[in-house]
Design a protein around this motif. Structure first.
Motif, short mmCIF file in Angstrom:
data_model
loop_
_atom_site.label_atom_id
_atom_site.label_comp_id
_atom_site.label_asym_id
_atom_site.label_seq_id
_atom_site.Cartn_x
_atom_site.Cartn_y
_atom_site.Cartn_z
N ARG A 31 2.91 10.24 4.09
CA ARG A 31 1.58 10.83 4.31
C ARG A 31 1.66 12.35 4.37
N GLY A 69 -3.07 5.64 4.08
CA GLY A 69 -3.88 5.40 5.28
C GLY A 69 -4.03 3.92 5.56
N LYS A 70 -4.21 3.13 4.51
CA LYS A 70 -4.32 1.68 4.68
C LYS A 70 -3.00 1.09 5.16
N GLU A 126 -6.34 9.37 -4.03
CA GLU A 126 -6.13 7.93 -3.99
C GLU A 126 -4.87 7.58 -3.20
N ASP A 158 -12.20 -0.72 -4.66
CA ASP A 158 -12.33 0.38 -5.60
C ASP A 158 -12.14 -0.08 -7.04
N GLU A 195 -5.58 7.69 0.50
CA GLU A 195 -6.29 6.49 0.94
C GLU A 195 -5.34 5.31 1.08
N TRP A 204 0.83 -1.20 0.00
CA TRP A 204 0.00 0.00 0.00
C TRP A 204 0.87 1.26 0.00
#
Length: 564
Positions: free
Chosen positions: A345, A323-324, A317, A492, A320, A302
């Protein structure tokens, strides 16, 4: 069972012996299952089932029964089925006191070490190897222990008498397995002061591991070698090592190994500037990871996807994805990884237009650096801060700043940190950043100076580019066409695929066969204008810009095989 592992030639003899027998004998079935446990887990389990039926009818041979339990434990550990592996290992150990096979106890400890590694319990892995000090498996355990200790912070920098390990060539497969672990330990000790030699030792360890059927160790060694060559900008060597790792991983069909290889390939593709293939490969990796419980490798996939997405300008995107990565990582077992995620991040938040949250993420990263002694990552922190302040120039400057802007202040700090690292050279991107920042500050002399440095650095970087980039790309994507997905798409991606109408899916199928618009129209009995309408709709739904990208998306998502 005399050997912990055997070579490829010996394995072929065993398989030929089994094929030649009208009725398979129980010891032969168990021995072959044992030596296929990492090479081909499915076949090993099928042989174990056959052997189990013979055990049920011929009586209880405790040694063979215990061996079958260990086969199942190792296959399950290899496939990240941790709870099941624990149960089989425990059952095997209940039989050991009466089994009468002195090698079983050592094999159980080695499999416990593998299981602990799969579960991320490094303390247990260390204990299992430390306990095994006697018996036929002790040399392998000692070499594994040396590797574990070489990987510990502060213990992997001493080169020692590495050449002494080459004094005698291995004479059997167990010795070759021990030599493979020993070479990996030597590689870790060499890495700080001689990276090319370390890469060579990792590659040698991988070859030895493949010969003895220890595919997990082989993949890890080749991936380590690939990382070294990538950091040295020798992309051809990195790709060759990744190719070796991928072949071993696919032979094993262990999702965690296949997925980890695809993650590293995606990372290398990003370094080479192939962003769409990088994204596709990383999505493919995450499909594989979906088959097993989330782990550090999943988080890394990720993270790499987030880095690729931000380079593609897809900040939402990317946010996200990072974050995962952070949510999967959770605890502080690997603070270095979590720190890198926090820094990434921060960069993504700045590009997404949230500088306050970006600075908060930087403070979280700094806290981790202080708590865990990760000072080397301050270079990345300074780079991120330079980018944040240049993107959001109205942010308050740091205290004591003497440079004309915060962006220059932090970029110069990153440059100074880098120059203190042996062998480090300022990348062209950093010099170009400083040139532009100085120009914005009105100091054209400094801007010119750094632009000259940027041009010089770019020349060096171009000289390090692959000799045959098209061939290298084909090698890295050799399984990108028609490869069956090992798992489901992330939510997604799956949602995007479901938006295609039956007609659009048929257009995609023909498109993937490289048919022209006219050929698609003839095949479907529609007009050329209707084909164009379908293509425009497909591009919009899949969020791609060209015909080539649509084909790549479908292949990476596994849709081509479904549509054909």
């Amino acid at each position: 069972m005399r050997d912990f592992c055997i070579g490829a030639a010996a394995l072929k003899r065993l398989e030929a012996e089994l094929a030649a027998k009208a009725a398979a004998t129980l010891p032969l079935l168990v021995e072959l299952a044992w030596h296929l446990r990492q090479r081909d887990g499915r076949q090993a389990l099928a042989l174990a089932d056959r052997a189990q039926r013979l055990l049920a009818s011929d009586g209880a041979d405790l040694a063979l029964r215990a061996r079958l339990h260990l086969v199942r434990a190792e296959v399950d550990a290899f496939w990240s089925r941790i709870d099941s592996a624990e149960r089989w290992l425990a059952e095997a150990r209940t039989l050991l006191p009466e089994a009468g096979d002195p090698s079983l106890a050592g094999d159980a400890l080695l499999i416990e070490a593998l299981l602990a590694r799969a579960a991320g319990d490094h303390a247990r892995e260390l204990r299992a190897c430390e306990v095994l000090t006697q018996g036929p498996r002790a040399p392998i355990a000692a070499a594994m222990l040396a590797l574990l200790r070489a990987a510990m912070p502060g213990q992997g920098t001493d080169s020692g008498n590495d050449d002494a390990d080459d004094a005698n060539d291995p004479v059997d497969s167990d010795e070759l397995a021990a030599a493979s672990y020993a070479n990996a330990a030597r590689a870790l000790r060499r890495l700080p002061h001689d990276p090319p030699a370390a890469a060579g030792l990792f590659r040698r360890a991988a070859v030895q591991a493949v010969e003895t059927g220890l595919l997990r160790h082989a993949v890890i060694c080749d991936l380590n070698a690939a990382d070294i060559w990538r950091d040295l900008a020798d992309y051809d060597a990195a790709a060759a090592c990744l190719n070796g790792a991928e072949q071993a991983a696919e032979r094993s069909q262990a999702p965690v190994l296949v997925a980890t290889c695809r993650t590293r390939i995606g990372c290398l593709l990003r370094h080479l500037g192939h962003l769409s293939p990088s994204r596709g490969m990383l999505v493919s990796a995450l499909r594989c990871f979906a088959l097993i419980p989330p782990c550090l490798n999943t988080a890394n996939a990720w993270y790499d996807l987030a880095l690729t997405l931000i380079e593609m300008g897809r900040a939402a995107e990317a946010l996200e994805a990072i974050g995962k990565a952070i949510s999967i990582h959770g605890g502080s077992v690997h603070p270095l990884n979590l720190t890198m995620y926090r820094i990434a991040r921060a960069r993504i938040l700045a590009r997404a237009g949230d500088p306050v949250a970006a600075l908060a993420a930087i403070e979280q990263a700094r806290q981790l650096i202080d708590d865990h002694g990760l000072a080397a990552l301050m270079l990345s922190v300074d780079e991120a801060l330079a980018e944040i302040h240049r993107t959001h120039c109205l942010l308050p400057p740091p205290q004591g700043m003497k440079a004309p802007s915060a962006a220059i202040h932090y970029a110069l700090s990153a440059l100074r940190r880098g120059l203190r690292i042996e062998g480090w050279k300022a990348p062209a991107s950093m010099c170009q950043f400083l040139a532009q920042a100085w120009a914005e500050a009105g100091d054209l002399a400094q801007a010119y100076d750094y632009m000259q440095k940027a041009l010089e650095a770019k020349e060096l970087e171009l000289a390090m580019q692959p000799k045959n980039p098209k061939a290298l790309l084909r090698l890295l994507l050799r399984n990108g066409d028609g490869a069956a997905p090992l798992g489901e798409l992330p939510a997604d991606e799956s949602a995007l695929a479901q938006k295609l109408t039956p007609k659009e899916r048929e257009v995609m199928r023909l498109l993937a066969q490289h048919q022209s618009n006219k050929e698609i129209a003839l095949a479907m009995g529609i007009s050329g204008e209707t084909v164009k309408t379908h293509l425009r709709s497909i591009y919009t739904k899949l969020k791609v810009g060209t015909r080539r990208h649509a084909i790549a998306w479908a292949r990476n998502a596994g849709l081509v095989g479904q549509l054909a």
